[in-house]
Motif scaffolding. Structure first.
Motif, PDB file in Angstrom:
ATOM      1  N   SER A 157     -47.983  23.292  97.475  1.00  0.00           N
ATOM      2  CA  SER A 157     -47.220  22.133  97.962  1.00  0.00           C
ATOM      3  C   SER A 157     -45.756  22.365  97.603  1.00  0.00           C
ATOM      4  CB  SER A 157     -47.731  20.842  97.316  1.00  0.00           C
ATOM      5  OG  SER A 157     -49.081  20.599  97.643  1.00  0.00           O
ATOM      6  N   LEU A 158     -45.154  23.348  98.232  1.00  0.00           N
ATOM      7  CA  LEU A 158     -43.811  23.777  97.863  1.00  0.00           C
ATOM      8  C   LEU A 158     -42.732  22.783  98.266  1.00  0.00           C
ATOM      9  CD1 LEU A 158     -44.181  27.518  98.850  1.00  0.00           C
ATOM     10  CD2 LEU A 158     -43.951  26.637  96.541  1.00  0.00           C
ATOM     11  N   THR A 159     -43.010  21.951  99.269  1.00  0.00           N
ATOM     12  CA  THR A 159     -41.968  21.006  99.698  1.00  0.00           C
ATOM     13  C   THR A 159     -41.610  20.029  98.585  1.00  0.00           C
ATOM     14  OG1 THR A 159     -43.594  19.488 100.680  1.00  0.00           O
ATOM     15  CG2 THR A 159     -42.645  21.174 102.120  1.00  0.00           C
ATOM     16  N   ARG A 160     -42.510  19.855  97.624  1.00  0.00           N
ATOM     17  CA  ARG A 160     -42.220  18.933  96.519  1.00  0.00           C
ATOM     18  C   ARG A 160     -41.233  19.514  95.513  1.00  0.00           C
ATOM     19  NH1 ARG A 160     -47.803  17.159  97.326  1.00  0.00           N
ATOM     20  NH2 ARG A 160     -47.676  15.010  98.077  1.00  0.00           N
ATOM     21  N   ILE A 161     -41.065  20.819  95.520  1.00  0.00           N
ATOM     22  CA  ILE A 161     -40.111  21.429  94.595  1.00  0.00           C
ATOM     23  C   ILE A 161     -38.987  22.138  95.355  1.00  0.00           C
ATOM     24  CG2 ILE A 161     -41.722  21.644  92.677  1.00  0.00           C
ATOM     25  CD1 ILE A 161     -42.107  24.592  93.457  1.00  0.00           C
ATOM     26  N   THR A 162     -38.775  21.759  96.604  1.00  0.00           N
ATOM     27  CA  THR A 162     -37.705  22.321  97.420  1.00  0.00           C
ATOM     28  C   THR A 162     -36.462  21.447  97.322  1.00  0.00           C
ATOM     29  OG1 THR A 162     -39.237  23.378  98.983  1.00  0.00           O
ATOM     30  CG2 THR A 162     -37.012  22.914  99.780  1.00  0.00           C
ATOM     31  N   ASP A 163     -35.321  22.077  97.153  1.00  0.00           N
ATOM     32  CA  ASP A 163     -34.044  21.374  97.070  1.00  0.00           C
ATOM     33  C   ASP A 163     -33.487  21.208  98.474  1.00  0.00           C
ATOM     34  OD1 ASP A 163     -31.519  20.417  96.635  1.00  0.00           O
ATOM     35  OD2 ASP A 163     -30.885  22.016  95.275  1.00  0.00           O
ATOM     36  N   TYR A 164     -33.565  20.006  99.024  1.00  0.00           N
ATOM     37  CA  TYR A 164     -33.128  19.765 100.396  1.00  0.00           C
ATOM     38  C   TYR A 164     -31.630  19.517 100.514  1.00  0.00           C
ATOM     39  CZ  TYR A 164     -37.918  20.046 101.888  1.00  0.00           C
ATOM     40  OH  TYR A 164     -39.177  20.514 102.159  1.00  0.00           O
ATOM     41  N   THR A 165     -30.888  19.899  99.468  1.00  0.00           N
ATOM     42  CA  THR A 165     -29.434  19.960  99.573  1.00  0.00           C
ATOM     43  C   THR A 165     -28.950  21.412  99.593  1.00  0.00           C
ATOM     44  OG1 THR A 165     -29.025  19.937  97.170  1.00  0.00           O
ATOM     45  CG2 THR A 165     -29.270  17.803  98.275  1.00  0.00           C
ATOM     46  N   ASP A 166     -29.861  22.365  99.391  1.00  0.00           N
ATOM     47  CA  ASP A 166     -29.524  23.789  99.368  1.00  0.00           C
ATOM     48  C   ASP A 166     -29.892  24.400 100.713  1.00  0.00           C
ATOM     49  OD1 ASP A 166     -29.232  26.491  98.980  1.00  0.00           O
ATOM     50  OD2 ASP A 166     -30.514  26.610  97.209  1.00  0.00           O
ATOM     51  N   VAL A 205     -36.047  34.406  91.192  1.00  0.00           N
ATOM     52  CA  VAL A 205     -36.801  33.312  91.817  1.00  0.00           C
ATOM     53  C   VAL A 205     -37.491  32.550  90.697  1.00  0.00           C
ATOM     54  CG1 VAL A 205     -38.434  32.646  93.619  1.00  0.00           C
ATOM     55  CG2 VAL A 205     -37.384  34.892  93.717  1.00  0.00           C
ATOM     56  N   TYR A 206     -37.120  31.285  90.505  1.00  0.00           N
ATOM     57  CA  TYR A 206     -37.736  30.542  89.414  1.00  0.00           C
ATOM     58  C   TYR A 206     -37.695  29.046  89.695  1.00  0.00           C
ATOM     59  CZ  TYR A 206     -33.008  29.390  87.774  1.00  0.00           C
ATOM     60  OH  TYR A 206     -31.733  28.922  87.690  1.00  0.00           O
ATOM     61  N   CYS A 207     -38.459  28.315  88.896  1.00  0.00           N
ATOM     62  CA  CYS A 207     -38.465  26.856  88.962  1.00  0.00           C
ATOM     63  C   CYS A 207     -38.717  26.324  87.565  1.00  0.00           C
ATOM     64  CB  CYS A 207     -39.540  26.356  89.931  1.00  0.00           C
ATOM     65  SG  CYS A 207     -39.559  24.573  90.155  1.00  0.00           S
ATOM     66  N   ASP A 208     -37.733  25.631  87.008  1.00  0.00           N
ATOM     67  CA  ASP A 208     -37.903  25.027  85.693  1.00  0.00           C
ATOM     68  C   ASP A 208     -38.780  23.779  85.800  1.00  0.00           C
ATOM     69  OD1 ASP A 208     -36.337  26.858  84.307  1.00  0.00           O
ATOM     70  OD2 ASP A 208     -34.481  25.808  84.815  1.00  0.00           O
ATOM     71  N   PRO A 209     -39.432  23.365  84.713  1.00  0.00           N
ATOM     72  CA  PRO A 209     -40.274  22.156  84.758  1.00  0.00           C
ATOM     73  C   PRO A 209     -39.491  20.943  85.259  1.00  0.00           C
ATOM     74  CG  PRO A 209     -40.626  23.355  82.706  1.00  0.00           C
ATOM     75  CD  PRO A 209     -39.466  24.019  83.387  1.00  0.00           C
ATOM     76  N   LYS A 212     -36.266  22.127  90.839  1.00  0.00           N
ATOM     77  CA  LYS A 212     -36.482  22.652  92.181  1.00  0.00           C
ATOM     78  C   LYS A 212     -36.415  24.178  92.173  1.00  0.00           C
ATOM     79  CE  LYS A 212     -36.507  18.449  93.865  1.00  0.00           C
ATOM     80  NZ  LYS A 212     -37.740  17.822  94.372  1.00  0.00           N
ATOM     81  N   ILE A 213     -36.897  24.765  93.243  1.00  0.00           N
ATOM     82  CA  ILE A 213     -36.877  26.217  93.380  1.00  0.00           C
ATOM     83  C   ILE A 213     -35.436  26.720  93.418  1.00  0.00           C
ATOM     84  CG2 ILE A 213     -37.489  28.172  94.858  1.00  0.00           C
ATOM     85  CD1 ILE A 213     -39.746  26.398  95.998  1.00  0.00           C
ATOM     86  N   VAL A 214     -35.180  27.778  92.653  1.00  0.00           N
ATOM     87  CA  VAL A 214     -33.902  28.482  92.687  1.00  0.00           C
ATOM     88  C   VAL A 214     -34.192  29.923  93.088  1.00  0.00           C
ATOM     89  CG1 VAL A 214     -31.891  29.240  91.382  1.00  0.00           C
ATOM     90  CG2 VAL A 214     -32.928  27.011  90.888  1.00  0.00           C
ATOM     91  N   GLN A 215     -33.478  30.415  94.091  1.00  0.00           N
ATOM     92  CA  GLN A 215     -33.765  31.758  94.579  1.00  0.00           C
ATOM     93  C   GLN A 215     -32.485  32.504  94.922  1.00  0.00           C
ATOM     94  OE1 GLN A 215     -37.140  33.025  97.334  1.00  0.00           O
ATOM     95  NE2 GLN A 215     -35.481  32.871  98.807  1.00  0.00           N
ATOM     96  N   ASN A 216     -32.403  33.727  94.435  1.00  0.00           N
ATOM     97  CA  ASN A 216     -31.350  34.643  94.840  1.00  0.00           C
ATOM     98  C   ASN A 216     -31.929  35.503  95.956  1.00  0.00           C
ATOM     99  OD1 ASN A 216     -29.554  36.803  95.143  1.00  0.00           O
ATOM    100  ND2 ASN A 216     -28.969  36.774  92.986  1.00  0.00           N
TER     101      ASN A 216
END
Length: 327
Positions: A157-166, A205-209, A212-216
């Motif tokens: 369920s990745l949409t829950r940890i997706t940053d929709y401002t990025d 590529v990581y996600c802190d508790p 949101k997902i952070v990806q280079n």
């Protein structure tokens, strides 16, 4: 014996008695189109398709958890393969990075929902390499002789940890689940495997508790184009099979342009690659089983076809498996 020698020795003696006996999948009804994203960030359909190939992704409903997606995928499998009896399943492995809670595991929720009363159930966390890693682990369970039927899933369920401002990452991710049942066989269809992790690249590529997902994306792209083509060739070399005998490549569906580049580096026609990214986005551990089931439903797969599954992602971890299709 050096570490490298030990790893090579282990992989050169790959043994299998596993075969795929059933498959199922599920994606939520709600979708996120490129037009939807245009209203959130500075982007447009032409740019998204040109950069990623993605046309639409699916999003779990507010009351729909990763466990719900996984359970729906297994129920799809059970409905399509009536000879599969849930009570006969010995183990359940769920590859996921998005469980709805730290514990109990998603696998235990699946076990309860389908009535697999005697099944051992655990989650596997290897991000986008999770499904193939779970297949390798399942093969080990079958080889132990203690287990005969192992259910393997990828569910996210990745949409829950997706940053929709990025704008660089929000265009990528979607939700879904896929499942396969592995059974023991006199002659296993798994022919070769490889896997490794480079933890020094983990922060690409990581996600802190609670974050949101952070990806280079640039670094991940460079890494994948280095390790995936060589990894696929390594699988074929271990099995003594030339590339031209490969019927299908099933890489993690991170980005259609990445799949095109991987095929180009392998000198493999793009029409030999199975993907789920165009209509589902990047679904991490679910992307490979979703691609497999879509191809199976479309009648593309035939018993005996040779395919290479290759997962790669956060860790940085990669996991490959060469097998003969058995459905």
């Amino acid at each position: 014996m050096s570490t490298t020698t030990a790893v090579n020795d282990r992989l050169n003696h790959f043994v299998s008695n596993a075969r795929i006996a059933a498959i199922g999948s599920y994606v939520p009804e709600e979708t996120i189109t490129n037009a939807d994203l245009e209203r959130l960030v500075d982007t447009n359909d032409e740019w998204i398709v040109r950069r990623t190939g993605i046309e639409v992704r699916h999003r779990a409903a507010d009351n729909e958890t990763t466990s719900d997606l996984a359970i729906a995928a297994v129920r799809d499998l059970l409905s399509r393969f009536p000879d599969v009896v849930a009570e006969e399943i010995d183990a359940i492995l769920v590859a996921t990075t998005t469980p709805e809670r730290p514990f109990p595991s998603v696998a235990s929720q699946v076990q309860s929902a389908i009535g697999a009363r005697s099944a051992f159930a655990i989650d596997v966390s290897a991000a986008c390499a999770g499904f193939v890693s779970a297949l390798q682990l399942a093969n080990g369970l079958l080889l132990s002789g203690t287990y005969r039927k192992v259910l393997v899933l990828g569910a996210e369920s990745l949409t829950r940890i997706t940053d929709y401002t990025d704008r660089s990452t929000c265009i990528l991710f979607g939700d879904g689940a896929g499942a396969v049942l592995l059974e023991t066989a006199n002659e296993g269809s798994f022919l070769a495997a490889n896997a490794d992790t480079d933890g020094s690249g983990g922060m690409h590529v990581y996600c802190d508790p609670g974050a949101k997902i952070v990806q280079n994306g640039r670094e991940v792209y460079k890494w994948a184009l280095t390790v995936v083509p060589s990894g696929v060739q390594d699988l074929l070399d271990r099995a003594g099979i030339p590339l031209e005998k490969l019927d299908w490549l099933v890489p993690h569906s991170a980005n259609l342009r990445m799949i095109e580049a991987i095929c180009e580096r392998l000198d493999l026609p793009l029409d030999k690659a199975l993907q789920s990214v165009v209509l589902n986005g990047n679904t991490s551990a679910a992307s490979i089983p979703l691609a497999l089931d879509a191809a199976y439903r479309e009648g593309k797969l035939a018993t005996g076809q040779l395919m290479a599954l290759y997962g790669f992602g956060s860790g940085l971890t990669r996991s490959g498996l060469l097998l003969r299709w058995t459905l």
